[in-house]
Design an enzyme around this catalytic site. Structure first.
Site, PDB file in Angstrom:
ATOM      1  N   ASP A 118       0.840  -1.191   0.000  1.00 53.82           N
ATOM      2  CA  ASP A 118       0.000   0.000   0.000  1.00 53.82           C
ATOM      3  C   ASP A 118       0.879   1.246   0.000  1.00 53.82           C
ATOM      4  O   ASP A 118       1.718   1.420   0.890  1.00 53.82           O
ATOM      5  CB  ASP A 118      -0.918  -0.002   1.229  1.00 53.82           C
ATOM      6  CG  ASP A 118      -2.044   1.010   1.106  1.00 53.82           C
ATOM      7  OD1 ASP A 118      -2.400   1.372  -0.032  1.00 53.82           O
ATOM      8  OD2 ASP A 118      -2.576   1.418   2.150  1.00 53.82           O
ATOM      9  N   HIS A 125      -4.584  13.718   0.556  1.00 57.75           N
ATOM     10  CA  HIS A 125      -4.853  12.917   1.756  1.00 57.75           C
ATOM     11  C   HIS A 125      -3.684  13.042   2.738  1.00 57.75           C
ATOM     12  O   HIS A 125      -3.889  13.226   3.941  1.00 57.75           O
ATOM     13  CB  HIS A 125      -5.070  11.460   1.366  1.00 57.75           C
ATOM     14  CG  HIS A 125      -5.171  10.514   2.532  1.00 57.75           C
ATOM     15  ND1 HIS A 125      -6.303  10.405   3.307  1.00 57.75           N
ATOM     16  CD2 HIS A 125      -4.266   9.641   3.061  1.00 57.75           C
ATOM     17  CE1 HIS A 125      -6.097   9.511   4.266  1.00 57.75           C
ATOM     18  NE2 HIS A 125      -4.870   9.021   4.135  1.00 57.75           N
ATOM     19  N   GLU A 190     -10.771   3.824   3.167  1.00 50.84           N
ATOM     20  CA  GLU A 190      -9.852   4.649   2.391  1.00 50.84           C
ATOM     21  C   GLU A 190     -10.080   4.352   0.916  1.00 50.84           C
ATOM     22  O   GLU A 190      -9.974   3.198   0.483  1.00 50.84           O
ATOM     23  CB  GLU A 190      -8.383   4.377   2.765  1.00 50.84           C
ATOM     24  CG  GLU A 190      -8.030   4.884   4.152  1.00 50.84           C
ATOM     25  CD  GLU A 190      -6.530   4.957   4.408  1.00 50.84           C
ATOM     26  OE1 GLU A 190      -5.772   4.194   3.760  1.00 50.84           O
ATOM     27  OE2 GLU A 190      -6.121   5.769   5.264  1.00 50.84           O
ATOM     28  N   GLU A 192      -9.041   4.087  -2.684  1.00 51.46           N
ATOM     29  CA  GLU A 192      -7.786   3.936  -3.418  1.00 51.46           C
ATOM     30  C   GLU A 192      -8.043   3.249  -4.753  1.00 51.46           C
ATOM     31  O   GLU A 192      -9.037   2.548  -4.926  1.00 51.46           O
ATOM     32  CB  GLU A 192      -6.774   3.078  -2.622  1.00 51.46           C
ATOM     33  CG  GLU A 192      -6.525   3.598  -1.215  1.00 51.46           C
ATOM     34  CD  GLU A 192      -5.316   2.971  -0.533  1.00 51.46           C
ATOM     35  OE1 GLU A 192      -4.451   2.395  -1.245  1.00 51.46           O
ATOM     36  OE2 GLU A 192      -5.230   3.060   0.704  1.00 51.46           O
ATOM     37  N   ASP A 224      -9.038   0.316   1.570  1.00 51.88           N
ATOM     38  CA  ASP A 224      -8.081  -0.024   2.626  1.00 51.88           C
ATOM     39  C   ASP A 224      -8.734   0.323   3.965  1.00 51.88           C
ATOM     40  O   ASP A 224      -8.444   1.352   4.574  1.00 51.88           O
ATOM     41  CB  ASP A 224      -6.783   0.776   2.403  1.00 51.88           C
ATOM     42  CG  ASP A 224      -5.779   0.576   3.521  1.00 51.88           C
ATOM     43  OD1 ASP A 224      -5.819  -0.481   4.166  1.00 51.88           O
ATOM     44  OD2 ASP A 224      -4.959   1.494   3.743  1.00 51.88           O
ATOM     45  N   ARG A 228      -8.638   3.636  12.880  1.00 52.66           N
ATOM     46  CA  ARG A 228      -7.799   4.800  13.190  1.00 52.66           C
ATOM     47  C   ARG A 228      -7.283   4.777  14.626  1.00 52.66           C
ATOM     48  O   ARG A 228      -6.157   5.223  14.892  1.00 52.66           O
ATOM     49  CB  ARG A 228      -8.597   6.085  12.962  1.00 52.66           C
ATOM     50  CG  ARG A 228      -9.166   6.242  11.566  1.00 52.66           C
ATOM     51  CD  ARG A 228      -8.081   6.319  10.536  1.00 52.66           C
ATOM     52  NE  ARG A 228      -8.636   6.542   9.195  1.00 52.66           N
ATOM     53  CZ  ARG A 228      -7.926   6.435   8.086  1.00 52.66           C
ATOM     54  NH1 ARG A 228      -6.650   6.073   8.131  1.00 52.66           N
ATOM     55  NH2 ARG A 228      -8.479   6.647   6.916  1.00 52.66           N
ATOM     56  N   GLN A 231      -4.569   2.161  14.885  1.00 52.88           N
ATOM     57  CA  GLN A 231      -3.401   2.649  14.150  1.00 52.88           C
ATOM     58  C   GLN A 231      -2.642   3.704  14.957  1.00 52.88           C
ATOM     59  O   GLN A 231      -1.404   3.688  15.013  1.00 52.88           O
ATOM     60  CB  GLN A 231      -3.856   3.237  12.812  1.00 52.88           C
ATOM     61  CG  GLN A 231      -2.715   3.693  11.905  1.00 52.88           C
ATOM     62  CD  GLN A 231      -3.223   4.229  10.568  1.00 52.88           C
ATOM     63  OE1 GLN A 231      -4.419   4.226  10.307  1.00 52.88           O
ATOM     64  NE2 GLN A 231      -2.314   4.675   9.728  1.00 52.88           N
ATOM     65  N   LYS A 244      -4.698  -2.175   9.751  1.00 55.26           N
ATOM     66  CA  LYS A 244      -4.938  -2.259   8.306  1.00 55.26           C
ATOM     67  C   LYS A 244      -5.105  -3.692   7.820  1.00 55.26           C
ATOM     68  O   LYS A 244      -5.577  -3.911   6.717  1.00 55.26           O
ATOM     69  CB  LYS A 244      -3.745  -1.653   7.558  1.00 55.26           C
ATOM     70  CG  LYS A 244      -3.446  -0.206   7.883  1.00 55.26           C
ATOM     71  CD  LYS A 244      -4.368   0.715   7.117  1.00 55.26           C
ATOM     72  CE  LYS A 244      -3.870   2.152   7.157  1.00 55.26           C
ATOM     73  NZ  LYS A 244      -4.660   3.015   6.270  1.00 55.26           N
ATOM     74  N   THR A 248      -9.147  -5.992   3.426  1.00 55.36           N
ATOM     75  CA  THR A 248      -9.019  -5.046   2.311  1.00 55.36           C
ATOM     76  C   THR A 248      -9.975  -5.522   1.228  1.00 55.36           C
ATOM     77  O   THR A 248     -10.006  -6.714   0.905  1.00 55.36           O
ATOM     78  CB  THR A 248      -7.579  -5.027   1.755  1.00 55.36           C
ATOM     79  OG1 THR A 248      -6.680  -4.662   2.805  1.00 55.36           O
ATOM     80  CG2 THR A 248      -7.428  -4.041   0.605  1.00 55.36           C
ATOM     81  N   GLU A 361     -10.829  12.410   7.183  1.00 52.84           N
ATOM     82  CA  GLU A 361     -10.749  13.768   6.629  1.00 52.84           C
ATOM     83  C   GLU A 361     -12.109  14.472   6.695  1.00 52.84           C
ATOM     84  O   GLU A 361     -12.203  15.621   7.110  1.00 52.84           O
ATOM     85  CB  GLU A 361     -10.260  13.690   5.180  1.00 52.84           C
ATOM     86  CG  GLU A 361      -8.845  13.169   5.056  1.00 52.84           C
ATOM     87  CD  GLU A 361      -8.526  12.709   3.648  1.00 52.84           C
ATOM     88  OE1 GLU A 361      -8.712  11.504   3.363  1.00 52.84           O
ATOM     89  OE2 GLU A 361      -8.111  13.555   2.832  1.00 52.84           O
TER      90      GLU A 361
END
Ligand code: CA
Length: 411
Positions: A118, A125, A190, A192, A224, A228, A231, A244, A248, A361
């Site tokens: 990744d 971002h 996420e 992607e 992904d 949070r 993490q 993570k 996925t 975000e």
């Protein structure tokens, strides 16, 4: 170009201009290779058996894992694409017995994924997240010199539609002095692009930037999923781990470089003051056509909603690094890539908030909950929420799409 498969003509995702490869299983049948066409799937193996597709490339595209086909490279893909185009074109003899209704099939992963990497190439971002953590210096000093990435976990990649179990892990918010173990409270998505690797390289033999595009077999959408809170506690100093690796999601169709050729665009010029690209990552042709003119959408559907609500619409041009640069950088130390390896580009966000590609975000780290149309709010994902990604490319009356990348969060 039109097809005798009526649903393909004007199809939002799978017109004759697309012809993506994937692996599907008809109801009660074994997995096998297929090509999406309209609301149907062409059974490649049945077409080979019927003698209407021929050759080693078509045989490889019929297998229940497409690694060998991807490893055969561009000429093999173009051979199959030419034959499939001739088979499905309007005016060719209709062969409905070679088709399955897509709605009656289940999609599988298109490859056995040996390795998943990744990247972090969505600069908006990186800026948005960096500002939450380090308002004065949101980007690390390396960001504009190399495509930052980490080695992900291949075993937990699943195709669109597989439910996502909320992970448990150690969480330690700033308000608590010691960590506790339990379900993630800040589960996020996420947005992607995924990249499927075609021909690989030998250990110790880096892929030069000028040759990198020849090692890319196609693209998909990739979620992904990210915890949070887990993490934030675990990631220093070695990067993401359990936050993570629990799941996925990829869209199951491989959209080929041939289908995307009309939608290539120049990589955005670096803003004044940015460092020059180091020579081993610079190629004029890669800069001239290394970006993709693809629009990306994220939708949420909560249990109380009757229809999905769009959370964002962004664009793939906001990647600071090209996919070719990711491929070349990944191998520049000598690491070998193999057919069927998967890359994530990193979360793709646009400069404007309408195009931000994660809830981290959109909710400003959870401080500004989003209002949804039915009166609900969200800081992060709740159990029962479904996240759906879609992507499309349109130019001169031709459009192709990626199909859905969907997952529902379970407690
Ligand atoms: Ca990511």
């Amino acid at each position: 170009m039109r097809s005798w498969v009526a649903s393909a003509n004007g199809h939002a995702d799978f017109s004759m201009a697309n012809l993506p490869h994937g692996v599907f299983a008809p109801s009660g049948g074994a997995p096998r290779g297929g090509v999406a066409i309209g609301d149907a799937i062409l059974d490649v193996g049945a077409a080979v058996a019927a003698g209407v597709l021929r050759g080693a490339a078509a045989e490889a595209a019929a297998l229940p894992a497409l690694n060998r086909f991807l490893g055969m490279g561009a000429l093999a893909r173009q051979d199959v694409r030419g034959q499939v185009t001739a088979l499905l074109a309007e005016g060719a003899p209709a062969r409905p017995e070679l088709l399955h209704e897509a709605s009656a099939c289940s999609m599988r992963l298109p490859c056995v994924i040996g390795d998943y990497t990744d990247f972090y190439a969505g600069i908006q971002h990186a800026l948005n997240v960096g500002r939450l953590l380090r308002p004065d210096a949101p980007l690390m000093p390396n960001y504009k010199y190399l495509p930052v990435g980490y080695h992900g976990r291949a075993s937990s990649v699943r195709p669109s539609g597989v439910d996502v179990r909320r992970p448990s892990g150690q969480r330690k918010p700033g308000s608590e002095t010691v960590p506790s173990f339990g379900p993630s409270r800040n589960l996020d998505y996420e947005l992607e692009l995924g990249v499927w690797i075609g021909p690989g390289n030998e250990l110790g033999s880096p892929i030069q930037i000028g040759a990198a595009s020849g090692h890319v077999a196609g693209f998909c959408l990739l979620n992904d999923w990210s915890a949070r809170d887990i993490q934030g506690w675990e990631y220093q100093p070695l990067g993401p781990f359990l936050a993570k690796s629990f799941h996925t999601t990829v869209s199951p169709w491989i959209v080929t470089p041939e289908a995307l050729a009309p939608f290539r665009m120049a990589q955005a010029a670096r803003p004044e003051g940015d460092p020059a690209i180091l020579p081993h990552l610079f190629d004029a042709a890669d800069q001239a056509s290394g970006a993709l003119d693809v629009v990306l959408e994220v939708f949420i559907q909560t249990p109380s909603m009757t229809a999905p609500h769009r959370l964002s619409v962004g664009h793939a041009r906001h990647l600071y690094w090209t996919v070719g640069q990711m491929v070349s950088h990944h191998s520049s130390g000598g690491c070998d890539l193999r057919p069927g390896d998967l890359f994530g580009t990193g979360t793709i966000s646009s400069p404007e908030p309408e195009g931000w590609g994660s809830l981290l975000e959109l909710s400003q780290g959870g401080r500004a909950p989003l209002a949804l149309p039915d009166g609900e709010t969200r800081r992060f994902l709740e159990n029962g929420d479904t996240v759906i990604f879609r992507a499309r490319a349109e130019r001169d009356g031709v459009s192709i799409g990626f199909g859905e990348c969907r997952g529902t969060v379970l407690g």
